[in-house]
Every structure is written in C-alpha cells, then in structure tokens.
Design a protein around this motif. Structure first.
Motif, PDB file in Angstrom:
ATOM      1  N   ALA A  56     -13.120 -12.638   5.781  1.00 29.41           N
ATOM      2  CA  ALA A  56     -13.298 -11.628   4.979  1.00 29.41           C
ATOM      3  C   ALA A  56     -13.390 -11.988   3.664  1.00 29.41           C
ATOM      4  N   GLY A  57     -13.151 -13.137   3.053  1.00 29.92           N
ATOM      5  CA  GLY A  57     -13.030 -13.592   1.654  1.00 29.92           C
ATOM      6  C   GLY A  57     -12.183 -12.811   0.809  1.00 29.92           C
ATOM      7  N   GLN A  58     -11.259 -12.057   1.281  1.00 25.51           N
ATOM      8  CA  GLN A  58     -10.205 -11.049   0.601  1.00 25.51           C
ATOM      9  C   GLN A  58      -8.970 -10.977   1.421  1.00 25.51           C
ATOM     10  N   PHE A  59      -7.628 -11.034   0.694  1.00 23.49           N
ATOM     11  CA  PHE A  59      -6.625 -10.642   1.532  1.00 23.49           C
ATOM     12  C   PHE A  59      -6.637  -9.289   1.763  1.00 23.49           C
ATOM     13  N   GLN A  60      -7.270  -8.554   0.798  1.00 20.67           N
ATOM     14  CA  GLN A  60      -7.076  -7.091   1.193  1.00 20.67           C
ATOM     15  C   GLN A  60      -8.098  -6.551   2.194  1.00 20.67           C
ATOM     16  N   GLU A  61      -9.179  -7.207   2.387  1.00 18.61           N
ATOM     17  CA  GLU A  61     -10.121  -6.833   3.503  1.00 18.61           C
ATOM     18  C   GLU A  61      -9.519  -7.317   4.757  1.00 18.61           C
ATOM     19  N   ALA A  62      -8.859  -8.621   4.884  1.00 18.74           N
ATOM     20  CA  ALA A  62      -8.203  -9.178   5.852  1.00 18.74           C
ATOM     21  C   ALA A  62      -6.945  -8.057   6.626  1.00 18.74           C
ATOM     22  N   SER A  63      -6.518  -7.483   5.744  1.00 19.35           N
ATOM     23  CA  SER A  63      -5.235  -6.424   5.956  1.00 19.35           C
ATOM     24  C   SER A  63      -5.799  -5.432   6.671  1.00 19.35           C
ATOM     25  N   ALA A  64      -7.062  -4.974   6.216  1.00 14.79           N
ATOM     26  CA  ALA A  64      -7.855  -3.806   6.993  1.00 14.79           C
ATOM     27  C   ALA A  64      -8.196  -4.373   8.419  1.00 14.79           C
ATOM     28  N   VAL A  65      -8.719  -5.580   8.399  1.00 14.20           N
ATOM     29  CA  VAL A  65      -9.237  -5.878   9.646  1.00 14.20           C
ATOM     30  C   VAL A  65      -8.011  -6.082  10.688  1.00 14.20           C
ATOM     31  N   LEU A  66      -6.872  -6.490  10.136  1.00  6.56           N
ATOM     32  CA  LEU A  66      -5.814  -7.032  10.843  1.00  6.56           C
ATOM     33  C   LEU A  66      -4.812  -5.703  11.194  1.00  6.56           C
ATOM     34  N   GLY A  67      -5.091  -4.636  10.414  1.00  7.23           N
ATOM     35  CA  GLY A  67      -4.073  -3.470  10.446  1.00  7.23           C
ATOM     36  C   GLY A  67      -2.754  -3.645   9.989  1.00  7.23           C
ATOM     37  N   ILE A  68      -2.570  -4.523   9.118  1.00  6.98           N
ATOM     38  CA  ILE A  68      -1.327  -4.876   8.401  1.00  6.98           C
ATOM     39  C   ILE A  68      -1.426  -4.508   6.945  1.00  6.98           C
ATOM     40  N   THR A  69      -0.290  -4.656   6.038  1.00  9.96           N
ATOM     41  CA  THR A  69      -0.470  -4.644   4.937  1.00  9.96           C
ATOM     42  C   THR A  69      -0.822  -5.806   4.117  1.00  9.96           C
ATOM     43  N   GLN A  70      -1.332  -5.728   2.784  1.00  9.36           N
ATOM     44  CA  GLN A  70      -1.724  -7.028   2.215  1.00  9.36           C
ATOM     45  C   GLN A  70      -0.498  -7.793   1.885  1.00  9.36           C
ATOM     46  N   GLN A  71       0.524  -7.275   1.562  1.00  8.69           N
ATOM     47  CA  GLN A  71       1.705  -8.230   1.564  1.00  8.69           C
ATOM     48  C   GLN A  71       1.992  -8.879   2.745  1.00  8.69           C
ATOM     49  N   ALA A  72       1.839  -8.169   3.987  1.00  5.80           N
ATOM     50  CA  ALA A  72       2.209  -8.932   5.198  1.00  5.80           C
ATOM     51  C   ALA A  72       1.166 -10.161   5.310  1.00  5.80           C
ATOM     52  N   VAL A  73      -0.341  -9.942   5.008  1.00  6.33           N
ATOM     53  CA  VAL A  73      -1.053 -11.086   5.018  1.00  6.33           C
ATOM     54  C   VAL A  73      -0.601 -12.333   4.036  1.00  6.33           C
ATOM     55  N   SER A  74      -0.156 -11.934   2.691  1.00  2.00           N
ATOM     56  CA  SER A  74       0.216 -12.965   1.926  1.00  2.00           C
ATOM     57  C   SER A  74       1.363 -13.674   2.547  1.00  2.00           C
ATOM     58  N   LYS A  75       2.528 -12.872   3.227  1.00  3.34           N
ATOM     59  CA  LYS A  75       3.580 -13.736   3.680  1.00  3.34           C
ATOM     60  C   LYS A  75       3.327 -14.676   4.767  1.00  3.34           C
ATOM     61  N   ARG A  76       2.328 -13.998   5.810  1.00  2.00           N
ATOM     62  CA  ARG A  76       1.963 -15.006   6.864  1.00  2.00           C
ATOM     63  C   ARG A  76       1.245 -16.234   6.356  1.00  2.00           C
ATOM     64  N   ILE A  77       0.302 -16.245   5.277  1.00  2.00           N
ATOM     65  CA  ILE A  77      -0.182 -17.423   4.777  1.00  2.00           C
ATOM     66  C   ILE A  77       0.695 -18.107   4.019  1.00  2.00           C
TER      67      ILE A  77
END
Length: 315
Positions: A15-36
């Motif tokens: 996706a190139g961005q945390f925000q777009e990845a959160s939309a693809v995964l259906g989770i919050t951007q904060q959750a994406v950051s925590k997983r990474i």
C-alpha cells in the motif's frame, strides 16, 4: 512468528502507507503501527522508514519481504488443506497500479462473491513456475516463450503504450507521435531488468524503431521517476495507457499517444489446464466477454507475443 504482523508488514509495503494498509486490513492505523512495532522488536531490525510520501521499506525490510510473502503463502496452503472447495482464487498481477490489476478489479466488481487472493510476483518466469507448481491459480503476464506442458495462455488485453514527458520536452506539445519520431530522443526506464518479460518487450520495441531506451541508474520507484521526467527537457519515459499515475499539479506531465503504428503490450492470462477452481472458470469467462474489438489503427507487438484470444498484429 505472528503471521498477523507479517501480513500487516506485507500490506504496508504494497500500500505504501500505514493509513491505506489499515483500510485494506479493516483495522485502525494505530493497530497497524503496533503490529509493525511488535514485528520489528521480534526481528531486532527496523522495517520501515517514514517519508513525506508514506512508508518505505528499509534495506532489512526489503530483505525480509520475499520471505514474508512465502510465510503467507504457506499459511494459505495450510488453511486451504482443511477447507476444500472454499479456497480463494489466487491470482498474480505484475503491479497494483498496472493494467492487469484493473482487469482483476473489474472481475471482482462483477463477481464480488468470488474470494480473491491477489499476489505480486517479480517476473513471468517466477509467475509461470508458480502456476505450474500450483501455488497460484493464474497470472497476468506477457508470455515471451513456449509455456510448460499443461499450462494455457490467452491474450486478454493489448494495452497501448504512451510517451510521458515533462512540459519542457521538445515533444510536450504534440497530440501524438509516431515511434519513428522518437529516434534520437532519450527514453529513460530505470525499472527495466534483464531477463524479464518487460525487458524483452522494450528491447524488441527499440530494435524495431531504432529507439534509445536507457535503463542506467537505480530504480527508486515511480515517484522519483516522475519527478525527474517532469524537470527534464530531454528525458521521457514509456507508460501503459491504463497505468494509474498521480503527480503534483506543478509537474505538468504530458501523456502522449503513440500512433502509426501504436505499440501495444500483450497481456495474457496464464493458468493450468487441470485447475478446476470455479473462480478460475468465472475469471476466464469474464475476460473473454470484455475483450474489446480489434483496434482500428495500426498496432505493433513483438513477434514472440503469444497468439491468444484476440491476436493483434501489425497491419
């Protein structure tokens, strides 16, 4: 290893961005950051560098990426082994912003109940081998050589190639240009890699029309390429007509059609004849139904282009 975190890592890369990845995964951007962050802690390395344009994988992230994709494929194979008949159709596209991805999106819009697993392999050799091994169901590729026994290919799109220039380029004001008019102009394509199908295509194009296609220099991605072309009075590049590009308004880039003849890139769908996945049959039927009529203008494609559903030849 936490496979949710691995999937999140791959999604951010694509996706190139945390925000777009959160939309693809259906989770919050904060959750994406925590997983990474958790994955980086487990691995002991930093996987991303934050930039104004989004998230770019570090050199460690790039090294981890192919193994991360293999982990996800292994997970999917394990899941599929206990849910026969319910597996998602796994299809390879060369890039998320290129024409094959648009073809697959149109299929998804027409058949939303067909589960899809979209992957991006590097080149036709890897993709065709994956079809033969059964790790993917199909791939969209330009097929330059005879396929292995048991595999089939059908031409599903001949995509016109366009010239992309900045506003100061000598051809920037042209409504169209012929391939012969490009002789003597420097066409810069740093993404060309020897041995790939797109390298074979552009090598044949250059030889046919006496063009200078320069691949010298590191490939930093689409955005730096657009920045360089926009600022140059001498560099231009080639893009597919359906390639999705977005650039700042100040770049004033020009997409100029090539005519007389129009070079077209031959996209084919490749699959295994023995594959009985119902989604594959639906995909093939969808692509056959949407194939446009033969272009009215003269076209060119390399001699090696596989004769498929609607062969297009230079006339």
């Amino acid at each position: 290893m936490d496979l949710k975190a691995v999937r999140t890592f791959v999604t951010v890369v694509d996706a190139g961005q945390f925000q777009e990845a959160s939309a693809v995964l259906g989770i919050t951007q904060q959750a994406v950051s925590k997983r990474i962050a958790a994955l980086e802690k487990d691995l002991g390395v930093r996987l991303f560098t934050r930039t104004a344009r989004g998230a770019q994988p570090t050199i460690d992230g790039q090294a981890f990426l192919p193994h991360a994709r293999e982990l996800l494929l292994a997970e999917e194979r394990a899941l599929a082994s206990v849910r026969p008949g319910r597996r998602a159709l796994r299809v390879d596209v060369i890039g998320a912003k290129l024409a094959p991805a648009a073809l697959l999106r149109s299929f998804h819009e027409a058949q939303p109940d067909t589960a899809l697993d979209v992957v991006t392999l590097f080149d036709a050799g890897s993709a065709v081998a994956a079809v033969g091994a059964g790790t993917i169901d199909a791939t969209f590729r330009a097929v330059t050589t005879r396929l292995p026994e048991g595999l089939r290919a059908a031409r599903v799109l001949d995509e016109p190639i366009q010239l992309l220039t900045g506003p100061r380029h000598p051809l920037a004001g042209a409504r169209s240009v012929t391939p012969e008019q490009l002789a003597g102009h420097r066409i810069w394509m740093p993404g060309i890699v020897d041995g790939t199908e797109w390298a074979a295509y552009y090598t044949a194009l250059a030889a046919e029309f006496g063009l200078t296609i320069d691949s010298v220099g590191p490939d930093f991605g689409t955005e730096p390429l657009l920045d360089t072309v926009a600022a140059s009075a001498s560099l231009a590049t080639f893009v597919g007509e359906q390639t999705r590009l977005v650039w700042p308004a100040g770049h004033d880039l020009r997409r100029i059609p090539l005519v007389d003849p129009t070079p077209v890139y031959p996209h084919s769908l490749v699959w295994a004849a023995a594959n009985t996945h119902p989604g594959l049959a639906a995909l093939r039927a969808h692509l056959t139904a949407r194939i446009p009529a033969r272009p009215a203008s003269r076209t060119w494609t390399p001699a090696w282009a596989v004769r498929g559903v609607f062969p297009v030849r230079r006339t």
